[in-house]
Every structure is written in structure tokens, then in C-alpha cells.
Design an enzyme around this catalytic site. Structure first.
Site, short mmCIF file in Angstrom:
data_model
loop_
_atom_site.label_atom_id
_atom_site.label_comp_id
_atom_site.label_asym_id
_atom_site.label_seq_id
_atom_site.Cartn_x
_atom_site.Cartn_y
_atom_site.Cartn_z
N GLU A 194 52.78 37.51 43.48
CA GLU A 194 53.04 38.93 43.73
C GLU A 194 52.77 39.25 45.20
O GLU A 194 51.61 39.26 45.63
CB GLU A 194 52.14 39.80 42.83
CG GLU A 194 52.43 39.61 41.34
CD GLU A 194 51.45 40.36 40.44
OE1 GLU A 194 51.76 40.55 39.26
OE2 GLU A 194 50.36 40.76 40.93
N HIS A 215 50.09 42.05 45.84
CA HIS A 215 48.77 41.95 45.22
C HIS A 215 47.85 41.11 46.10
O HIS A 215 48.14 39.96 46.40
CB HIS A 215 48.92 41.31 43.83
CG HIS A 215 47.62 41.06 43.12
ND1 HIS A 215 47.48 41.28 41.77
CD2 HIS A 215 46.42 40.59 43.53
CE1 HIS A 215 46.25 40.96 41.40
NE2 HIS A 215 45.59 40.53 42.45
N HIS A 264 41.73 42.81 39.06
CA HIS A 264 41.79 44.28 39.06
C HIS A 264 40.64 44.85 38.24
O HIS A 264 40.04 45.88 38.61
CB HIS A 264 43.11 44.76 38.48
CG HIS A 264 44.26 44.70 39.43
ND1 HIS A 264 44.37 45.53 40.51
CD2 HIS A 264 45.38 43.92 39.45
CE1 HIS A 264 45.51 45.28 41.17
NE2 HIS A 264 46.13 44.29 40.54
N ASP A 283 46.95 46.52 44.80
CA ASP A 283 48.41 46.43 44.90
C ASP A 283 48.86 47.46 45.91
O ASP A 283 48.52 48.66 45.78
CB ASP A 283 49.07 46.73 43.55
CG ASP A 283 48.75 45.71 42.48
OD1 ASP A 283 48.22 44.64 42.82
OD2 ASP A 283 49.03 45.99 41.30
#
Length: 779
Positions: free
Chosen positions: A751, A754, A686, A693
Site C-alpha cells: 500500500e 500506508h 493501525h 494512511d
């Protein structure tokens, strides 16, 4: 990994007999077994493994590899103590046979003769005997309502047995083989009652002390600092340290021991009960224990306690064990004068102990016979282009199998089978720390897959219907962090995940009552009954009197984090802003952060960290914006247009994240949950502006879709290979994944929301705020 070979000769004979000549058979076997054990440690991330070879003269060789502590500072050794799990049952049964020899017990006398207060409900008639209990033919449930495998605060074994009076037999005594830990707890209480001692003292007096097993016992306290570090594991969850839970049924599974001590027991078995200072048992007693007590076929044939089998035409007796992070296998070949012991330190890793024990026996036997030993099976993980080619969805009627890439390797998600797929010289198998399944075949062109002889054809997964109202209300997690019970839907049917490894189909027998299959599973002939409150909400699942409360583990972790953050948010933010991002060499590409909505204005934003609807519970960003490196933003716009054709749009939760925010997340998160946040000392994807996301929203309703878990949820529901939820939820998860991966993104394993852009490593770590970026983002 550093090689750790411990050579041990157990002193069980006069000193003059210890000067043994070199044994080339054991020398070569040691090298081969060590190589096999170290391969298992490397390939399957096992903290430690220990193996011992036993003969009539004692432990001839023992090896230990890996770490005995969590930090890796203490190597595993011959002194390391392991939990033997259900191998404990053999010691309990030997104690019973000792009392039979003394005329104090009779195997075929009703157990209530010795325990008058033992009165479970019996709708079938007939009496339970010690022989039935020791051979798992009593008809009792697997676990008692109290003192069971899940109970973290048991009273004692007497209370465990007393709680069985709250249960009913599931089969007539003597009629079927049904494994029961509770049944062996009853056996242990008979031993305690007849000897007038606690069970632990009785076991020491009757078995452990005569054998000289000074590093063995039923509690961890005497072995502080010596018990091997071990881990819990799940196909779709993190590795965590195993909880040090003591059982309320020590007779069934509480033995702590070493390879040397357990070797003394195996040595006594090989000598037909003879020990240096007398006899553990008479030979006739062992013969009876090794006799197949009931004629019905099955994968496990029981003598009295012992599992009785054949290996390459030779009789083998023994038992396996598994208990919170530890797995064990004890095998003895009485007629060949050979035994083997194997310990591993990942929960339910019996696939490894069984594999190593079998290999060790066959290797020594072959070398003794002067023939070439077998090759140890070493399958390679399927990765790269091969994994991509073989991944897909396959169906056979109303049942399906999925193969997908998880953490760079190919895995399988079949109705009652999950695990890593490995390539061997002859084809493919499923093999990881907890599973070994060889009945697998895949077409070279990936047009079909066979699992257990059933062929599934490759296809496109259709949109599944929503589950019926009752099943939908049951789907979720129950129990405790140390042992979760999960209800989920698969191919339109109810399934349960229980005891960390078993995925089993259930059959609805009445409203809110679901039975386990009769021919497999840990709990045949038993059922789950669900409780509801006055509003009709499901609050718990009951298994034979064991109440599993419904849980939302992610919400519980989030509440704890929020409490800590809100108590010191200013300090947390100040510390992060004062910190310095890690220094790194120049990256291949300069940063070119671009507003996602500039790439496609119809992409929607729901930037959670700009408000309070996030795991921290406070606004982190000063404005709701989302940026990505320009190529990633443009690729995302193409994904959005692709999913629009299917009736969905993209909803962005977060994208570029300033470095100081990553530091705040790390500092606020408990260590046990840090797999969900990035380590600020390394920077995050990120921070580089190459991770996003997101989820889907329904174009018709404008509402976000419901997938397997919430955004930023700190639980296994977040994992990209989570086996849970409903068919429709997992289908939506895969719709999102397939669409975004088609444009060069890869899912982050832990995740589902993600995704990282393919060349994320090429961009520098950024620390600018959105407000500092705003000017150049509008060009």
C-alpha cells in the site's frame, strides 16, 4: 523444508537389466542437485521443483521437492504431473516427422495443400510450408485471434487455425525468425487432417503411446488430483493460484506429463529414435530435426522444433516451456549420452529451470570426467544498511533506473528489467523467481549503476512533466484477471507490461497505434491498436485481433465487497463488536494516542471511514478523527513541514483504528484480496496507533495529488513498487515516501499510502473508539 528425494528407474529393458550397480557419480550429483533445488524453493518461494537425469538406459535419477497441493499436505513426487508448455511443440514436430517418414507429409510443400482453408492475408507473396512453421519462419503473428494464450473459452484447434484468416502476415514466409504459437497450432491441424483423427488422438497414436507415456496427455481431466499446484507471480503483485486454463492450440503448449514420462522421450532422443518396441523416429529424421535450418544468428537457433545450442563445446538440443504457473526445461546432449528435465511451479520461472538444467548437466559431466563440479550460484538478497545505501535514482540522458527497498530487500526498476538484486561473490545480479540478469554493476559508494553495460549516474529525480494527452488517455490496465496488459509511461515513453513478466518499450506509429520493438520482446513486428468510444474514451487494446477490454480491477473488487457489506452490515458490525481482540503479553510501551491535528493543526483530514467514500461503502467510524502514538504524531508534523517546502501538505485518510474495525474489514474482504487488510487474530499496526494512511495535497489548489492508484484500492496499483501509471504519478509517490521515511516511518509494501512508525510493535492493540479517546486527546 523436508527433504524429498525420489529415486526412480524407468522400466524400459528386460528385468535382468534392472539390477544396476551403484553409481557414485549419480549419488554425488543427486546430493548437489537436491541442495540447489531446495535453495531455489526456499529463496524464491517455489511450490515444487522436479529434476531428472536421463541416459540411454532411461531415467537414472529423479528428485522432487516441495508441495504438490495448495495446502502443502501432498509432497511432490515422481507421480506428480506438470504442464510442459512449449515442450509440447517437440512432440507435435516429432509427429510430423513420423508422417514424413510414412510419405504422408512433405516439409516443403505449401501448407495449403493439406489445409486448403488456411488463408491468412499475405501481402508479401510466397507460400508457408511446414518447415517454416516448425522453425518459426512463417511470418505469422504470435497468437491467433481465437484460441490464443489469453482465451479462457476456446472452441478447438480447428477454430484457432481458422481465426488466423482474420490476420495478416507480419513478414514474408521464410524471411525472419519470429516465434509463433499460432504457427504450431497450424502444424497440429495438418497432423489431424492427414491422419483423419483429432490432434490429441493422433499424438497419442504417433508419439505418446509408442513411448509408453501413460501419464501424459493434452488435458488435465485424466490426471485429476495429480497436477502440481502452481502460482502466478509478478514483480509488483501478489502470488495467486494459477488458473487451470486449457489452450485452444494444444499442439503448441498443452502437454501434461511427469518427469518419468518426459524422460522416456529424452531416452528415445539419446538412442537416435530407438525405443524398446521399435522406433519413435529414424535416426536420419532426428539428425534433420537437430540441424540448424537457417543460418541467421540469434539467441535461439532452431532446428525442426528443437532449439540447437552449444554448452561448453558440446551440442545441446531441447526446448523450454511456460504455461500458467508451470515452467519446464528439456535439454539433451546427444553426443554425451545425457539429458536433463526440470519443472518449476511459478509462472514464467524459466530462469530457474534453465539454471537447474544447466547446473545438472555440467555437474554430471564434471563428475564423469573426474573433475570438480561447478558451484551452484547462490546470491544473497540485499537488505538492511546495504540496501539503504544502494537505493536511489540514477539517470543516463533521458533514461533512468531506480533501486528501492521493497519488503525489506533491494529491487531494481529499470526500463525493461525489474527484479530482486542479489549479492554474489563477484558483485551483484538481478535474480528472482522469474528473472536472472548478470550484467549488473554497482559502485561501492552507490554513485552509479551499470545495467547491460550502460552506466547511469546517481542523482535526484526531477519533477517529470505530465505525459501528452494521447499517452495519458491510454495509461491503465486491460484484459482479464488471469492475464493483464498494462500501458504505462516510463522516462516520457510508452511502455507495455504483458504476459505477467515482460516490460517493453513501444513506439508510436500512428494515432492510437503502438508497435513492439523489432529486435526483442514476445511480439516483434506486431502492434497494439487502441479503440475509443464516441466520447473519445479508450475502451480496449487490440493485439492482432485479440481484444483486451479496458479494466478497473480495483473498482470491480470494491463493488463486490460493497454489495456484500450493504446486504449484511448490521450483522458484520455486531459480530466484530462481540469478538475479543487477541491476548498478548505486555508491550514495551504504554499507549499514548494523540490527535494528529494537535501535533500540527495545518495537517488536513479526510477520514474516509467516517463517510461512504471507502471500500466498504458505509460509515464505519462515528466521527472523523485521526490519532497516533505521540512520537509518531510529532514525527508526522515534521514530515508535513518538510513537504510544505516543496509545495505540498499531508492529507490523512486514517491512523489509529479500533480492533473491531479490523475484524470487519477482514470478514468483508475476499480471500484473494486479504493482503490489503490485516488479520484480526494478530492485530494490526493501525490498532496499535502506529500506522498512518495518507497522501499529499497541493498547497496552491488544495486538491489531493494523483498518484498511481486510489486510496484503499484492491489492485496491484496499490503496491509501493507498482510499475505503472505515469512518471509524474510515481514521482509523487516517491516524494511522499522519501519525506515520511526520513522521519522514522516505513512504507507498507502492498500500500503506497500506508506507513508504519518504526517501533509499532512496542505498542498494545487498542479497541477504544474515537469517542472514548476524545477526552484525553485534548490535553
Amino acid at each position: 523444508m523436508k527433504r524429498l528425494l525420489a529415486w526412480v528407474i524407468v522400466v524400459t529393458a528386460p528385468a535382468a537389466a534392472l539390477a544396476q550397480a551403484p553409481d557414485p557419480v549419480l549419488d554425488r550429483a543427486a546430493v548437489l542437485i537436491a541442495d540447489a533445488a531446495q535453495w531455489e524453493i526456499r529463496e524464491k518461494q517455489i511450490p515444487s521443483i522436479a529434476v531428472a537425469i536421463v541416459g540411454p538406459d532411461g531415467v537414472r535419477w529423479a528428485g522432487a521437492w516441495g508441495k504438490a497441493d495448495a495446502e502443502g499436505k501432498v509432497p511432490a513426487s515422481a507421480d506428480t504431473v506438470y504442464r510442459a508448455g512449449s515442450v509440447s511443440k517437440l512432440f507435435t514436430d516429432v509427429a510430423v516427422m513420423k508422417l514424413v517418414e510414412q510419405g504422408k507429409l512433405d516439409l516443403d510443400t505449401p501448407v495449403r495443400t493439406y489445409l486448403p482453408t488456411f488463408q491468412p492475408k499475405n501481402p508479401f507473396g510466397g507460400e508457408i510450408t511446414l518447415r517454416q512453421l516448425m522453425t518459426h519462419r512463417s511470418g505469422l503473428v504470435r497468437e491467433s485471434p481465437r484460441g490464443n494464450y489469453f482465451d479462457v473459452a476456446p472452441k478447438d484447434q480447428a477454430d484457432t487455425v481458422q481465426s488466423l484468416n482474420e490476420t495478416a502476415l507480419v513478414a514474408a514466409p521464410g524471411s525472419i525468425t519470429k516465434y509463433s504459437n499460432a504457427g504450431i497450432a497450424v502444424v497440429g491441424e495438418v497432423v489431424a487432417r492427414v491422419t483423419g483423427m483429432s490432434f490429441e488422438k493422433a499424438l497419442h497414436s504417433l508419439v505418446l503411446d509408442p513411448l509408453g507415456m501413460t501419464s501424459s496427455g493434452l488435458t488435465a481431466a485424466p490426471f485429476a488430483g495429480r497436477v502440481a499446484y502452481s502460482e502466478m507471480a509478478a514483480f509488483d503483485g501478489p502470488r495467486v493460484a494459477a488458473p487451470p486454463i486449457e489452450l485452444g492450440m494444444p499442439a503448441a503448449g498443452s502437454l501434461y506429463t511427469t518427469s518419468g514420462d518426459l524422460g522416456r522421450f529424452a531416452q528415445a532422443l539419446l538412442n537416435k529414435g530407438a525405443i524398446p518396441n521399435g522406433r519413435m523416429l529414424n535416426a536420419a529424421s532426428l539428425d534433420e530435426m537437430w540441424r540448424r535450418q537457417y543460418p541467421d544468428p540469434g539467441t535461439r537457433i532452431f532446428g525442426l522444433g528443437f532449439v540447437v545450442a552449444d554448452m561448453d563445446g558440446k551440442r545441446v538440443v531441447g526446448h523450454g516451456g511456460a504455461i500458467y504457473g508451470h515452467s519446464t526445461q528439456l535439454l539433451v546432449m546427444p553426443d554425451a549420452g545425457l539429458g536433463v528435465i526440470a519443472f518449476t511451479t511459478v509462472d514464467a520461472s524459466n530462469a530457474i529451470t534453465n539454471k537447474l538444467a544447466d547446473y545438472a548437466l555440467r555437474t554430471v559431466l564434471a563428475l564423469k570426467a573426474g573433475t570438480e563440479p561447478p558451484a551452484f550460484a547462490k546470491g544473497a538478497l540485499v537488505t538492511g544498511a546495504e540496501a539503504k545505501r544502494l537505493s536511489g535514482w540514477f539517470s543516463n540522458g533521458k533514461r533512468s533506473v531506480s533501486t528501492r527497498i521493497y519488503n525489506g530487500r533491494l529491487v531494481i526498476d529499470a526500463p525493461e528489467l525489474v527484479g530482486d538484486i542479489r549479492r554474489t561473490a563477484t558483485g551483484y545480479i538481478v535474480e528472482d523467481a522469474q528473472t536472472r540478469f548478470e550484467a549488473l554493476a554497482l559502485a561501492d559508494d552507490a554513485s552509479w549503476i551499470e545495467v547491460g553495460g550502460v552506466r547511469y549516474a546517481r542523482g535526484e529525480m526531477p519533477e517529470p512533466p505530465l505525459p501528452n494527452a494521447e499517452l495519458a488517455s491510454l495509461v491503465g490496465d486491460y484484459g482479464w484477471a488471469h492475464n493483464v496488459l498494462r500501458i504505462y509511461e516510463r522516462d516520457g515513453r510508452p511502455f507495455v507490461w504483458i504476459e505477467w513478466t515482460e516490460h517493453t518499450e513501444l513506439t508510436r506509429t500512428a494515432a492510437d497505434r503502438y508497435a513492439f520493438p523489432l529486435d526483442r520482446s514476445l511480439y516483434p513486428f506486431e502492434a497494439l491498436t487502441f479503440e475509443r468510444d464516441t466520447a473519445g474514451n479508450v475502451t480496449a487494446a487490440d493485439l492482432g485481433g485479440i481484444r483486451f477490454p479496458r479494466r478497473d480491477f480495483g473498482a470491480e473488487v470494491e463493488a463486490n465487497i460493497r454489495a456484500g457489506v450493504q446486504a449484511n452490515f448490521a450483522g458484520l458490525r455486531a459480530a466484530a463488536l462481540a469478538a475479543t481482540p487477541p491476548q498478548e503479553p505486555p508491550t514495551a510501551k504504554p499507549s499514548d494516542l494523540y490527535a494528529i491535528t494537535a501535533a500540527d493543526p495545518t495537517i488536513r483530514l479526510d477520514v474516509r471511514y467516517a463517510g461512504t467514500n471507502n471500500f466498504m461503502g458505509v460509515p464505519i467510524y462515528e466521527s472523523a478523527r485521526a490519532y497516533l502514538q505521540r512520537p509518531a504524531a510529532e514525527a508526522l508534523a515534521r514530515v508535513h513541514q518538510a513537504v510544505r517546502k516543496r509545495g505540498y501538505g499531508l492529507l490523512i485518510y486514517d491512523a489509529y483504528r479500533p480492533w473491531y474495525v479490523t475484524k470487519m474489514f477482514w470478514d468483508a474482504s475476499p480471500v484473494s484480496s486479504r493482503m490489503f487488510v490485516a488479520d484480526p487474530s494478530k492485530g494490526s499496526r493501525h490498532n496499535r496507533g502506529a500506522a498512518v494512511d495518507l497522501t499529499l495535497f497541493d498547497l496552491k489548489t488544495g486538491q489531493p495529488v494523483e498518484t498511481t492508484g486510489r486510496y484503499d484500492e484492491f489492485s496491484t496499483r496499490s503496491y509501493s513498487n507498482f510499475v505503472g501509471g505515469t512518471d509524474h504519478q510515481r514521482w509523487l509517490r516517491e516524494v511522499l515516501r522519501s519525506a515520511i521515511e526520513a522521519e522514522g516511518f516505513d512504507v507498507y509494501a502492498e500500500e503506497w499510502w500506508h506507513f508504519d512508525y518504526g517501533d509499532w510493535r512496542d505498542y498494545p492493540i487498542g479497541s477504544k473508539t474515537f469517542e472514548e479517546l476524545e477526552g484525553r486527546s485534548r490535553r
